[in-house]
Motif scaffolding. Structure first.
Motif, PDB file in Angstrom:
ATOM      1  N   ALA A 102       0.808  -1.219   0.000  1.00  0.00           N
ATOM      2  CA  ALA A 102       0.000   0.000   0.000  1.00  0.00           C
ATOM      3  C   ALA A 102       0.842   1.270   0.000  1.00  0.00           C
ATOM      4  O   ALA A 102       0.290   2.370  -0.057  1.00  0.00           O
ATOM      5  CB  ALA A 102      -0.926   0.011   1.218  1.00  0.00           C
ATOM      6  N   THR A 103       2.168   1.135   0.053  1.00  0.00           N
ATOM      7  CA  THR A 103       3.019   2.318   0.177  1.00  0.00           C
ATOM      8  C   THR A 103       4.194   2.302  -0.799  1.00  0.00           C
ATOM      9  O   THR A 103       5.222   2.922  -0.541  1.00  0.00           O
ATOM     10  CB  THR A 103       3.571   2.439   1.613  1.00  0.00           C
ATOM     11  OG1 THR A 103       4.299   1.253   1.925  1.00  0.00           O
ATOM     12  CG2 THR A 103       2.459   2.672   2.615  1.00  0.00           C
ATOM     13  N   ALA A 104       4.061   1.612  -1.934  1.00  0.00           N
ATOM     14  CA  ALA A 104       5.143   1.574  -2.922  1.00  0.00           C
ATOM     15  C   ALA A 104       4.529   1.502  -4.312  1.00  0.00           C
ATOM     16  O   ALA A 104       3.351   1.172  -4.475  1.00  0.00           O
ATOM     17  CB  ALA A 104       6.064   0.374  -2.681  1.00  0.00           C
ATOM     18  N   GLY A 105       5.320   1.824  -5.312  1.00  0.00           N
ATOM     19  CA  GLY A 105       4.865   1.765  -6.692  1.00  0.00           C
ATOM     20  C   GLY A 105       5.999   1.367  -7.607  1.00  0.00           C
ATOM     21  O   GLY A 105       7.120   1.120  -7.164  1.00  0.00           O
ATOM     22  N   VAL A 106       5.693   1.292  -8.895  1.00  0.00           N
ATOM     23  CA  VAL A 106       6.701   0.990  -9.902  1.00  0.00           C
ATOM     24  C   VAL A 106       6.654   2.068 -10.981  1.00  0.00           C
ATOM     25  O   VAL A 106       5.599   2.629 -11.262  1.00  0.00           O
ATOM     26  CB  VAL A 106       6.521  -0.415 -10.520  1.00  0.00           C
ATOM     27  CG1 VAL A 106       6.870  -1.490  -9.513  1.00  0.00           C
ATOM     28  CG2 VAL A 106       5.115  -0.637 -11.043  1.00  0.00           C
ATOM     29  N   ALA A 107       7.804   2.364 -11.553  1.00  0.00           N
ATOM     30  CA  ALA A 107       7.892   3.410 -12.566  1.00  0.00           C
ATOM     31  C   ALA A 107       8.916   3.018 -13.615  1.00  0.00           C
ATOM     32  O   ALA A 107       9.862   2.283 -13.327  1.00  0.00           O
ATOM     33  CB  ALA A 107       8.305   4.737 -11.923  1.00  0.00           C
ATOM     34  N   ILE A 108       8.719   3.517 -14.818  1.00  0.00           N
ATOM     35  CA  ILE A 108       9.737   3.421 -15.859  1.00  0.00           C
ATOM     36  C   ILE A 108      10.397   4.786 -15.905  1.00  0.00           C
ATOM     37  O   ILE A 108       9.730   5.796 -16.171  1.00  0.00           O
ATOM     38  CB  ILE A 108       9.135   3.033 -17.218  1.00  0.00           C
ATOM     39  CG1 ILE A 108       8.563   1.619 -17.141  1.00  0.00           C
ATOM     40  CG2 ILE A 108      10.190   3.141 -18.314  1.00  0.00           C
ATOM     41  CD1 ILE A 108       7.894   1.142 -18.421  1.00  0.00           C
ATOM     42  N   HIS A 117       1.187   6.337   2.090  1.00  0.00           N
ATOM     43  CA  HIS A 117      -0.023   5.653   1.641  1.00  0.00           C
ATOM     44  C   HIS A 117      -0.694   6.378   0.476  1.00  0.00           C
ATOM     45  O   HIS A 117      -1.587   5.816  -0.164  1.00  0.00           O
ATOM     46  CB  HIS A 117      -1.002   5.487   2.804  1.00  0.00           C
ATOM     47  CG  HIS A 117      -0.563   4.437   3.767  1.00  0.00           C
ATOM     48  ND1 HIS A 117      -0.916   3.116   3.625  1.00  0.00           N
ATOM     49  CD2 HIS A 117       0.230   4.500   4.864  1.00  0.00           C
ATOM     50  CE1 HIS A 117      -0.370   2.408   4.596  1.00  0.00           C
ATOM     51  NE2 HIS A 117       0.334   3.230   5.368  1.00  0.00           N
ATOM     52  N   VAL A 118      -0.264   7.596   0.195  1.00  0.00           N
ATOM     53  CA  VAL A 118      -0.788   8.362  -0.929  1.00  0.00           C
ATOM     54  C   VAL A 118       0.093   8.186  -2.172  1.00  0.00           C
ATOM     55  O   VAL A 118      -0.373   8.334  -3.306  1.00  0.00           O
ATOM     56  CB  VAL A 118      -0.918   9.852  -0.541  1.00  0.00           C
ATOM     57  CG1 VAL A 118      -1.411  10.697  -1.694  1.00  0.00           C
ATOM     58  CG2 VAL A 118      -1.844  10.004   0.660  1.00  0.00           C
ATOM     59  N   VAL A 119       1.347   7.845  -1.979  1.00  0.00           N
ATOM     60  CA  VAL A 119       2.295   7.711  -3.090  1.00  0.00           C
ATOM     61  C   VAL A 119       1.773   6.814  -4.218  1.00  0.00           C
ATOM     62  O   VAL A 119       1.899   7.173  -5.396  1.00  0.00           O
ATOM     63  CB  VAL A 119       3.681   7.240  -2.581  1.00  0.00           C
ATOM     64  CG1 VAL A 119       4.578   6.792  -3.734  1.00  0.00           C
ATOM     65  CG2 VAL A 119       4.358   8.365  -1.797  1.00  0.00           C
ATOM     66  N   PRO A 120       1.154   5.636  -3.944  1.00  0.00           N
ATOM     67  CA  PRO A 120       0.709   4.796  -5.060  1.00  0.00           C
ATOM     68  C   PRO A 120      -0.367   5.424  -5.952  1.00  0.00           C
ATOM     69  O   PRO A 120      -0.617   4.935  -7.051  1.00  0.00           O
ATOM     70  CB  PRO A 120       0.175   3.541  -4.365  1.00  0.00           C
ATOM     71  CG  PRO A 120       0.915   3.490  -3.076  1.00  0.00           C
ATOM     72  CD  PRO A 120       1.041   4.934  -2.671  1.00  0.00           C
ATOM     73  N   ALA A 121      -0.998   6.503  -5.504  1.00  0.00           N
ATOM     74  CA  ALA A 121      -1.927   7.218  -6.376  1.00  0.00           C
ATOM     75  C   ALA A 121      -1.171   8.024  -7.434  1.00  0.00           C
ATOM     76  O   ALA A 121      -1.734   8.382  -8.467  1.00  0.00           O
ATOM     77  CB  ALA A 121      -2.826   8.140  -5.555  1.00  0.00           C
ATOM     78  N   PHE A 122       0.110   8.284  -7.176  1.00  0.00           N
ATOM     79  CA  PHE A 122       0.949   9.052  -8.091  1.00  0.00           C
ATOM     80  C   PHE A 122       1.964   8.173  -8.823  1.00  0.00           C
ATOM     81  O   PHE A 122       2.348   8.467  -9.947  1.00  0.00           O
ATOM     82  CB  PHE A 122       1.686  10.168  -7.327  1.00  0.00           C
ATOM     83  CG  PHE A 122       0.758  11.208  -6.798  1.00  0.00           C
ATOM     84  CD1 PHE A 122       0.473  12.345  -7.537  1.00  0.00           C
ATOM     85  CD2 PHE A 122       0.142  11.058  -5.567  1.00  0.00           C
ATOM     86  CE1 PHE A 122      -0.406  13.309  -7.058  1.00  0.00           C
ATOM     87  CE2 PHE A 122      -0.735  12.009  -5.072  1.00  0.00           C
ATOM     88  CZ  PHE A 122      -1.012  13.143  -5.822  1.00  0.00           C
ATOM     89  N   VAL A 123       2.436   7.139  -8.155  1.00  0.00           N
ATOM     90  CA  VAL A 123       3.352   6.152  -8.748  1.00  0.00           C
ATOM     91  C   VAL A 123       2.621   4.819  -8.637  1.00  0.00           C
ATOM     92  O   VAL A 123       2.580   4.215  -7.562  1.00  0.00           O
ATOM     93  CB  VAL A 123       4.709   6.107  -8.007  1.00  0.00           C
ATOM     94  CG1 VAL A 123       5.626   5.097  -8.672  1.00  0.00           C
ATOM     95  CG2 VAL A 123       5.365   7.486  -7.966  1.00  0.00           C
ATOM     96  N   ALA A 124       2.032   4.391  -9.734  1.00  0.00           N
ATOM     97  CA  ALA A 124       1.134   3.229  -9.741  1.00  0.00           C
ATOM     98  C   ALA A 124       1.837   1.966  -9.226  1.00  0.00           C
ATOM     99  O   ALA A 124       3.044   1.802  -9.398  1.00  0.00           O
ATOM    100  CB  ALA A 124       0.615   2.983 -11.151  1.00  0.00           C
ATOM    101  N   PRO A 125       1.080   1.059  -8.606  1.00  0.00           N
ATOM    102  CA  PRO A 125       1.660  -0.179  -8.092  1.00  0.00           C
ATOM    103  C   PRO A 125       1.853  -1.250  -9.159  1.00  0.00           C
ATOM    104  O   PRO A 125       2.306  -2.351  -8.847  1.00  0.00           O
ATOM    105  CB  PRO A 125       0.652  -0.632  -7.033  1.00  0.00           C
ATOM    106  CG  PRO A 125      -0.638  -0.058  -7.475  1.00  0.00           C
ATOM    107  CD  PRO A 125      -0.310   1.242  -8.165  1.00  0.00           C
TER     108      PRO A 125
END
Length: 134
Positions: free
Chosen positions: A42-48, A86-94
């Motif tokens: 719930a607190t991490a994402g993935v990015a290119i 917990h808001v980061v995945p709304a900006f950096v998708a999981p």
């Protein structure tokens, strides 16, 4: 569909961790298809993103500017400012999907698949790699 989970240690500070090698190794010799990358947190994402030239640090700075680590967050458990994690995945998708041709990721020259983790309370992450053959 083939799928594996890899363990990633991110440590005690915000990090952009390059996963391109792990993704390429997983797709090698699989032919054409799609690689799906998913982080079940719930607190991490993935990015290119380009790494190694400062863009990874710039991304973390931009997240700090946009989502300050302070006491404004309703979600209050953990270290101070953890609610913003917990808001980061709304900006950096999981999750993301990358085309694979001939067992090779079709990333551009400077593109890398990265885990973006700003949560200093959880130093251990899992990332699911799934390959859907074409």
């Amino acid at each position: 569909m083939d799928s594996i989970t890899i363990d990633v240690r991110t440590g005690g500070s915000a990090v952009v961790r390059d996963l391109t090698r792990e993704c390429a190794d997983f797709c090698r010799d699989r032919g054409d298809g799609l690689l799906h990358v998913f982080v079940p947190h719930a607190t991490a994402g993935v990015a290119i993103i380009e790494t190694g030239a400062g863009s990874d640090d710039d991304l973390l700075t931009a997240l700090d500017d946009l989502l300050p680590r302070d006491d404004r967050w309703v979600h209050q458990h953990g270290t101070p400012g953890h609610g913003r994690d917990h808001v980061v995945p709304a900006f950096v998708a999981p999750s993301m999907t990358v085309p694979v041709l001939g067992g090779r990721l079709t990333l551009g020259t400077w593109q890398s698949v990265c885990l973006v983790d700003t949560n200093v309370d959880n130093p251990n992450r899992q990332v699911r790699l799934s390959f859907l053959a074409g």
